[in-house]
Design an enzyme around this catalytic site. Structure first.
Site, PDB file in Angstrom:
ATOM      1  N   TRP A  99       0.835  -1.211   0.000  1.00 18.81           N
ATOM      2  CA  TRP A  99       0.000   0.000   0.000  1.00 18.81           C
ATOM      3  C   TRP A  99       0.861   1.249   0.000  1.00 18.81           C
ATOM      4  O   TRP A  99       0.565   2.217  -0.702  1.00 18.81           O
ATOM      5  CB  TRP A  99      -0.982  -0.007   1.176  1.00 18.81           C
ATOM      6  CG  TRP A  99      -1.883  -1.203   1.149  1.00 18.81           C
ATOM      7  CD1 TRP A  99      -1.996  -2.171   2.096  1.00 18.81           C
ATOM      8  CD2 TRP A  99      -2.799  -1.577   0.103  1.00 18.81           C
ATOM      9  NE1 TRP A  99      -2.904  -3.118   1.705  1.00 18.81           N
ATOM     10  CE2 TRP A  99      -3.412  -2.783   0.502  1.00 18.81           C
ATOM     11  CE3 TRP A  99      -3.149  -1.018  -1.135  1.00 18.81           C
ATOM     12  CZ2 TRP A  99      -4.367  -3.433  -0.295  1.00 18.81           C
ATOM     13  CZ3 TRP A  99      -4.097  -1.665  -1.923  1.00 18.81           C
ATOM     14  CH2 TRP A  99      -4.688  -2.855  -1.497  1.00 18.81           C
ATOM     15  N   ASP A 167      -2.245   6.629   6.118  1.00 21.61           N
ATOM     16  CA  ASP A 167      -3.237   5.664   5.642  1.00 21.61           C
ATOM     17  C   ASP A 167      -3.531   4.735   6.817  1.00 21.61           C
ATOM     18  O   ASP A 167      -2.671   3.954   7.216  1.00 21.61           O
ATOM     19  CB  ASP A 167      -2.650   4.887   4.453  1.00 21.61           C
ATOM     20  CG  ASP A 167      -3.556   3.739   3.985  1.00 21.61           C
ATOM     21  OD1 ASP A 167      -4.645   3.551   4.562  1.00 21.61           O
ATOM     22  OD2 ASP A 167      -3.153   3.045   3.023  1.00 21.61           O
ATOM     23  N   LYS A 191     -12.437  -2.451   6.277  1.00 20.25           N
ATOM     24  CA  LYS A 191     -11.669  -3.256   7.224  1.00 20.25           C
ATOM     25  C   LYS A 191     -12.268  -3.173   8.636  1.00 20.25           C
ATOM     26  O   LYS A 191     -12.339  -4.156   9.327  1.00 20.25           O
ATOM     27  CB  LYS A 191     -10.207  -2.819   7.267  1.00 20.25           C
ATOM     28  CG  LYS A 191      -9.537  -2.628   5.901  1.00 20.25           C
ATOM     29  CD  LYS A 191      -9.184  -3.903   5.216  1.00 20.25           C
ATOM     30  CE  LYS A 191      -8.752  -3.806   3.757  1.00 20.25           C
ATOM     31  NZ  LYS A 191      -7.898  -2.720   3.321  1.00 20.25           N
TER      32      LYS A 191
HETATM   33  C1  LIG Z   1      -7.167  -2.348   1.917  1.00 15.32           C
HETATM   34  C2  LIG Z   1      -6.174  -1.260   2.012  1.00 15.32           C
HETATM   35  C3  LIG Z   1      -6.034  -0.276   1.021  1.00 15.32           C
HETATM   36  C4  LIG Z   1      -6.823  -0.280  -0.262  1.00 15.32           C
HETATM   37  O1  LIG Z   1      -8.099   0.119  -0.055  1.00 15.32           O
HETATM   38  P1  LIG Z   1      -9.132   0.286  -1.270  1.00 15.32           P
HETATM   39  O2  LIG Z   1     -10.320   0.824  -0.575  1.00 15.32           O
HETATM   40  O3  LIG Z   1      -9.334  -1.071  -1.859  1.00 15.32           O
HETATM   41  O4  LIG Z   1      -8.551   1.232  -2.254  1.00 15.32           O
HETATM   42  C5  LIG Z   1      -5.103   0.738   1.224  1.00 15.32           C
HETATM   43  N1  LIG Z   1      -4.345   0.773   2.330  1.00 15.32           N
HETATM   44  C6  LIG Z   1      -4.439  -0.166   3.297  1.00 15.32           C
HETATM   45  C7  LIG Z   1      -3.584  -0.075   4.513  1.00 15.32           C
HETATM   46  C8  LIG Z   1      -5.352  -1.220   3.163  1.00 15.32           C
HETATM   47  O5  LIG Z   1      -5.455  -2.148   4.122  1.00 15.32           O
END
Ligand SMILES: *Cc1c(COP(=O)(O)O)cnc(C)c1O
Length: 357
Positions: A99, A167, A191
């Site tokens: 990511w 993030d 998540k």
């Molecule tokens: C799942 C995830 C993403 C991607 O998320 P999307 O909504 O599919 O774009 C980005 N960063 C982290 C840390 C993730 O766990």
């Protein structure tokens, strides 16, 4: 049979969230209509948006001067929106996995990127410690929890006077954070919050508007701040579900209480792995281990039993423990909605499988 849902994302949601979402699909707010077929400008939906915004602020203790946004496009769109709005010349990024790498790729479209450190040399199974954030950058970006590799940064990194952006897609609402240290926090909902389709962004209002490039309306955070996430049709259903989860978190006693349970769940599973003769955790340093995503593999002498273990677990109702293809082995995601009972089931399953072999 009861299912124990360890999927990494989209992932388990509370029964409270799912039941209330199902009810609203049939009859929303006693309107005699489904939430799927009403205007997002109705007063009933506006109330959902207002309450969800207020609860994010309350649960995360968001200070004055910040806006909470509900956006589309997933966390992946934030990889581009962040530099579009914030990167004038140069930004610093910590590379702790897939990511982060994707975020870095997007930032390079807008300016220079300084990668302050990377754990790629050991397939991202640790958190780099010795790095300094240059003080002449527009911001420092990092990923708090590396969903794929099972590493997590639970202590805010020291970025000096540089703006901090994170993030937090896979560990938001699992631990207390000091929002005032950040200029932007973003998280895809799927998540720890809601079905896929909505992304939360918490932005410091006065951090916006400092880049000279024109920003397309939909990609400009200020558009969504000004319009209260209602510039265009927002993802109505995921926002409704998010509100249910937020209410549920409040009922549980807030983030402090949730964090205690999350720590206990992870401790129990890591202890089982560390004391087993068959399994081994992929992240050696305990301090770097994720509370949300526990990654482990078979020791080499048992490697051929990997598939058998997944099949055995399936017979116990345990689903979603196959590791990400970049790591292999197993990954048990212990998001907030996963009860201790499911961790107990996995632990018992591991012990039984071990004694059978
Ligand atoms: C799942 C995830 C993403 C991607 O998320 P999307 O909504 O599919 O774009 C980005 N960063 C982290 C840390 C993730 O766990």
């Amino acid at each position: 049979m009861k299912k124990h849902n360890f999927y990494a994302g989209p992932s388990i949601l509370s029964q409270y969230t799912i039941q209330n979402t199902a009810d609203a699909i049939i009859n929303f707010a006693d309107m005699g209509l489904s939430i799927l077929e009403i205007s997002h400008r109705s007063k009933q939906f506006q109330a959902v948006m207002d309450e969800a915004t207020a609860l994010v602020k309350e649960l995360l203790e968001v200070p004055e001067g910040y806006s909470v946004l509900f956006l589309g496009g997933g966390a992946s769109l934030q990889f581009c929106m962040v530099p579009f709005n914030m990167l004038e010349t140069k930004a610093a990024y910590l590379n702790t996995g897939v990511w982060s790498t994707k975020a870095i790729k997007e930032a390079k479209i807008f300016g220079e990127v300084v990668e302050v450190a990377s754990s790629k040399d050991r397939n991202f199974n640790y958190i780099p410690k010795d790095f300094t954030v240059p003080q002449d950058v527009d911001y420092f970006h990092y990923t708090t929890n590396n969903t794929i590799y099972g590493t997590e940064i639970r202590k805010d990194p020291d970025a000096g006077n540089v703006r901090l952006i994170a993030d937090m897609s896979s560990d938001i609402f699992s631990r207390q954070i000091d929002v005032s240290k950040y200029d932007i926090i973003y998280a895809g909902a799927q998540k720890n919050l809601a079905p896929a389709g909505v992304t939360i962004a918490i932005v410091r209002d006065d951090a916006l508007g400092h880049v000279t490039r024109p920003i397309p309306t939909m990609l400009d955070y200020r558009t969504h701040v000004k319009k209260g996430s209602m510039f265009n049709t927002p993802p109505v259903l995921p926002i409704f579900s998010a509100l249910q989860t937020l209410k549920y978190y409040k009922q549980l006693g807030g983030i402090k209480e949730i964090e205690k349970v999350d720590l206990a769940k992870a401790a129990k599973l890591y202890e089982t792995i560390d004391s087993s003769r068959m399994f081994v955790a992929t992240v050696p340093d305990h301090a770097d281990r994720s509370i949300m995503n526990v990654c482990f593999v078979m020791k080499p002498e048992y490697a051929e039993l990997e598939k058998d273990f997944i099949d055995f677990a399936t017979t116990k109702g345990i689903v979603g423990i196959k590791g990400h293809r970049d790591v292999g082995g197993f990954r048990a995601s212990l998001y907030n909605a996963l009860p201790m009972e499911s961790v107990d089931a996995l632990v018992a399953c591991m012990k039984e499988f071990q004694s059978n072999h």
